[in-house]
Design a protein around this motif. Structure first.
Motif, PDB file in Angstrom:
ATOM      1  N   ALA A  27      -5.456   0.641  -3.704  1.00 30.87           N
ATOM      2  CA  ALA A  27      -6.196   1.192  -2.567  1.00 30.87           C
ATOM      3  C   ALA A  27      -7.513   0.453  -2.355  1.00 30.87           C
ATOM      4  O   ALA A  27      -7.904   0.152  -1.222  1.00 30.87           O
ATOM      5  CB  ALA A  27      -6.451   2.684  -2.768  1.00 30.87           C
ATOM      6  N   ASP A  57      -6.002  -0.939  -8.926  1.00 26.72           N
ATOM      7  CA  ASP A  57      -6.362   0.009  -7.880  1.00 26.72           C
ATOM      8  C   ASP A  57      -6.012  -0.615  -6.528  1.00 26.72           C
ATOM      9  O   ASP A  57      -6.857  -1.218  -5.863  1.00 26.72           O
ATOM     10  CB  ASP A  57      -7.856   0.346  -7.957  1.00 26.72           C
ATOM     11  CG  ASP A  57      -8.256   1.451  -6.975  1.00 26.72           C
ATOM     12  OD1 ASP A  57      -7.397   1.899  -6.201  1.00 26.72           O
ATOM     13  OD2 ASP A  57      -9.443   1.839  -6.971  1.00 26.72           O
ATOM     14  N   TYR A  81      -6.776  -2.959  -0.931  1.00 25.07           N
ATOM     15  CA  TYR A  81      -6.383  -2.873   0.486  1.00 25.07           C
ATOM     16  C   TYR A  81      -7.607  -2.627   1.369  1.00 25.07           C
ATOM     17  O   TYR A  81      -7.705  -3.192   2.468  1.00 25.07           O
ATOM     18  CB  TYR A  81      -5.365  -1.749   0.681  1.00 25.07           C
ATOM     19  CG  TYR A  81      -4.857  -1.661   2.093  1.00 25.07           C
ATOM     20  CD1 TYR A  81      -3.846  -2.510   2.528  1.00 25.07           C
ATOM     21  CD2 TYR A  81      -5.386  -0.752   2.995  1.00 25.07           C
ATOM     22  CE1 TYR A  81      -3.387  -2.454   3.830  1.00 25.07           C
ATOM     23  CE2 TYR A  81      -4.931  -0.684   4.302  1.00 25.07           C
ATOM     24  CZ  TYR A  81      -3.922  -1.541   4.715  1.00 25.07           C
ATOM     25  OH  TYR A  81      -3.474  -1.491   6.007  1.00 25.07           O
ATOM     26  N   THR A  82      -8.529  -1.830   0.911  1.00 20.18           N
ATOM     27  CA  THR A  82      -9.744  -1.562   1.690  1.00 20.18           C
ATOM     28  C   THR A  82     -10.525  -2.849   1.941  1.00 20.18           C
ATOM     29  O   THR A  82     -11.031  -3.086   3.047  1.00 20.18           O
ATOM     30  CB  THR A  82     -10.637  -0.544   0.956  1.00 20.18           C
ATOM     31  OG1 THR A  82      -9.913   0.675   0.781  1.00 20.18           O
ATOM     32  CG2 THR A  82     -11.911  -0.270   1.738  1.00 20.18           C
ATOM     33  N   TRP A 130      -7.172   9.150  -0.958  1.00 22.30           N
ATOM     34  CA  TRP A 130      -6.394  10.184  -1.639  1.00 22.30           C
ATOM     35  C   TRP A 130      -6.187  11.376  -0.703  1.00 22.30           C
ATOM     36  O   TRP A 130      -7.105  11.839  -0.035  1.00 22.30           O
ATOM     37  CB  TRP A 130      -7.113  10.644  -2.891  1.00 22.30           C
ATOM     38  CG  TRP A 130      -6.317  11.641  -3.687  1.00 22.30           C
ATOM     39  CD1 TRP A 130      -5.350  11.369  -4.603  1.00 22.30           C
ATOM     40  CD2 TRP A 130      -6.415  13.063  -3.617  1.00 22.30           C
ATOM     41  NE1 TRP A 130      -4.822  12.522  -5.119  1.00 22.30           N
ATOM     42  CE2 TRP A 130      -5.464  13.583  -4.537  1.00 22.30           C
ATOM     43  CE3 TRP A 130      -7.195  13.937  -2.872  1.00 22.30           C
ATOM     44  CZ2 TRP A 130      -5.291  14.947  -4.723  1.00 22.30           C
ATOM     45  CZ3 TRP A 130      -7.023  15.305  -3.054  1.00 22.30           C
ATOM     46  CH2 TRP A 130      -6.074  15.799  -3.971  1.00 22.30           C
ATOM     47  N   LEU A 156       0.827  -1.205   0.000  1.00 28.86           N
ATOM     48  CA  LEU A 156       0.000   0.000   0.000  1.00 28.86           C
ATOM     49  C   LEU A 156       0.863   1.258   0.000  1.00 28.86           C
ATOM     50  O   LEU A 156       0.645   2.187  -0.803  1.00 28.86           O
ATOM     51  CB  LEU A 156      -0.920   0.007   1.227  1.00 28.86           C
ATOM     52  CG  LEU A 156      -1.703   1.301   1.464  1.00 28.86           C
ATOM     53  CD1 LEU A 156      -2.852   1.413   0.482  1.00 28.86           C
ATOM     54  CD2 LEU A 156      -2.211   1.378   2.904  1.00 28.86           C
ATOM     55  N   ALA A 195      -5.304   4.570   2.613  1.00 28.41           N
ATOM     56  CA  ALA A 195      -5.710   4.189   1.262  1.00 28.41           C
ATOM     57  C   ALA A 195      -6.515   5.283   0.571  1.00 28.41           C
ATOM     58  O   ALA A 195      -6.868   5.134  -0.605  1.00 28.41           O
ATOM     59  CB  ALA A 195      -6.538   2.908   1.310  1.00 28.41           C
ATOM     60  N   VAL A 222       0.676   3.288  -3.365  1.00 32.53           N
ATOM     61  CA  VAL A 222      -0.347   4.330  -3.247  1.00 32.53           C
ATOM     62  C   VAL A 222       0.224   5.622  -2.680  1.00 32.53           C
ATOM     63  O   VAL A 222      -0.093   6.712  -3.158  1.00 32.53           O
ATOM     64  CB  VAL A 222      -1.523   3.839  -2.371  1.00 32.53           C
ATOM     65  CG1 VAL A 222      -2.546   4.948  -2.127  1.00 32.53           C
ATOM     66  CG2 VAL A 222      -2.188   2.627  -3.018  1.00 32.53           C
ATOM     67  N   ASN A 223       1.090   5.509  -1.653  1.00 26.32           N
ATOM     68  CA  ASN A 223       1.574   6.696  -0.954  1.00 26.32           C
ATOM     69  C   ASN A 223       2.950   7.154  -1.403  1.00 26.32           C
ATOM     70  O   ASN A 223       3.469   8.151  -0.882  1.00 26.32           O
ATOM     71  CB  ASN A 223       1.591   6.433   0.554  1.00 26.32           C
ATOM     72  CG  ASN A 223       0.207   6.076   1.093  1.00 26.32           C
ATOM     73  OD1 ASN A 223      -0.093   4.904   1.292  1.00 26.32           O
ATOM     74  ND2 ASN A 223      -0.640   7.069   1.305  1.00 26.32           N
TER      75      ASN A 223
END
Length: 462
Positions: free
Chosen positions: A434, A432, A437-438, A361, A300, A359, A304-305
């Motif tokens: 994120a 995707d 991960y959710t 934005w 993640l 996760a 994502v980050n």
């Protein structure tokens, strides 16, 4: 005239680093530290491994292969420890673990890397069960909580330097040297531990005669459980591409796994029977919740980050420190152990949910740091209390079988949630991360909350 009588001094339990236990304690901690380096390092560098070997589709499987192979080793090592002693499974486990690390470093394909992870799992699974049996036979009951707390403390140094160091090595030299670098540590660890392996063997009880003491039946049950879990995870992973064959494999694997698992665990475990059956299952639920997220935090943060591999490892580092803190604090607890396990499960659930904003934005990934402190604290409080309670509830002749059962559910819980998480990444989050991960957070938090609900059943029926 006679001297006045004096009261006898109150009983003081021996110290785990005192003369009586010093050799055993240092030997155990040395090997656990070695295993801890592997755990912290591999989780950190897996994003690079999956990229280099083109193995994003097998990200979860690489973890599950380690865990499922370890499941088989758990049972065999437990049986051997009950019947012949813990020395042989311990030494053989350390050798296999080192061999697997070398194979992983040399892997030129994702298939070979998964085989290497399985060899590591065989070694690690045997070592951990042998350690639990050694603790039960070498240490008096009064000091066992301190020993288990010390085991958690053995993760401190690897937690502090493992993720950062492995990330630096992977970025500057290559991820293969993260695996190669652990192999040389085996020799001094094994040499220093050999004298301690004899401890407790002279007090080994007569082997049990119940259904979980039959080597062939238990080995077949372990094989069925491991194969069933593997087929289940394979089927789940294929649901996104070939849904009908994937569903058939998933159902078949689940049935085979359930049949095998019913023989490996204490009677009534799958129904959350009071006492030892639920105590054993709690270990699996805690592991399923925590490690099902732990394996995907670096993915993640890097995808994502925008974190580097080294930065992503910091969250795992801090989580391990929370684990150590919780494990230490449980040694001060003299009250109800099931209550402490319930608190631990609640902390794990809270920590999992608190990672979710990372996760989203615009939310910093550093929020995972305090979240994983809370989750790690819950694991330190919960798993150590489960271990202490399980050893107290175990007859002497079944310490190996119940130590193996603890590791089986720990391994299976971790393998299933990581494997399902990998499938969710492919199914939902391939484009995707994120979103994938959710869904992983939702799954693992539900498992941890189930642990909160059933922890009270750890109390004996009486």
């Amino acid at each position: 005239m006679t001297a006045p009588k004096t009261l006898d001094a109150p009983y003081q339990p021996p110290r785990i680093f005192g003369p009586e236990y010093r050799t055993a304690t240092f030997g155990i901690l040395l090997v656990v530290t070695l295993i801890a380096f592997e755990g912290m390092s591999v989780s950190t560098v897996m994003p690079l491994v999956s990229k280099d070997l083109d193995a994003l589709d097998l990200y979860g499987v690489s973890f599950s292969a380690f865990l499922i192979a370890g499941l088989l080793a758990n049972v065999v090592a437990g049986l051997w420890s009950d019947r012949r002693g813990h020395a042989v499974p311990f030494v053989l486990g350390v050798v296999l673990f080192a061999a697997g690390m070398g194979l992983a470093g040399a892997a030129v394909s994702k298939e070979l890397f998964i085989v290497a992870r399985a060899v590591q799992g065989l070694g690690g699974g045997a070592v951990i069960v042998a350690i639990y049996v050694m603790i039960a036979r070498v240490y008096v009951p009064e000091v066992r909580p301190r020993v288990f707390a010390a085991l958690s403390s053995a993760w401190v140094l690897p937690a502090l330097i493992g993720p950062g160091l492995s990330g630096l090595i992977a970025e500057q030299i290559g991820w293969r040297w993260v695996f190669y670098g652990i192999v040389p540590l085996v020799v001094p660890a094994l040499v220093m531990l050999l004298p301690a392996l004899r401890g407790g063997e002279e007090t080994r009880p007569e082997p049990a005669t119940g259904p979980r003491s039959r080597p062939l039946a238990m080995t077949l049950a372990a094989f069925a459980t491991a194969c069933g879990a593997g087929v289940l995870l394979y089927g789940v992973d294929r649901l996104h591409g070939t849904p009908v064959p994937g569903a058939v494999a998933s159902v078949a694997g689940l049935l085979v796994m359930a049949v095998g698992l019913s023989r490996l665990l204490p009677p009534g475990a799958l129904k959350f029977g009071r006492g030892l059956p639920t105590t054993v299952l709690m270990r699996g639920m805690l592991a399923a919740g925590f490690f099902g997220v732990n394996a995907f935090i670096p993915l993640l943060l890097t995808k994502v980050n925008g974190f580097s591999v080294g930065e992503a490892g910091i969250a795992l580092t801090i989580g391990a420190l929370g684990w150590t803190t919780g494990s230490y604090l449980q040694t001060r607890w003299s009250g109800d152990r099931p209550l402490l396990v319930r608190i631990g499960a609640a902390a794990v659930a809270a920590g999992i949910l608190l990672t979710l904003p990372a996760a989203l934005w615009g939310v910093t990934g550093w929020i995972t740091v305090p979240a994983w402190v809370i989750a790690g604290f819950g694991m330190g409080v919960g798993t150590t209390s489960v271990n202490v309670t399980a050893m107290r509830q175990s007859p002497d002749a079944e310490q190996g079988a119940n130590s193996a059962a603890l590791q089986v559910v720990d391994t299976l819980g971790s393998a299933l949630t990581i494997g399902f998480g990998g499938a969710l990444v492919n199914l939902i989050g391939h484009d995707d991360i994120a979103a994938g991960y959710t869904s992983i957070v939702a799954m693992t938090a539900a498992v941890a909350l189930l642990g909160v609900a059933v922890a009270g059943r750890m109390r004996d029926a009486s």
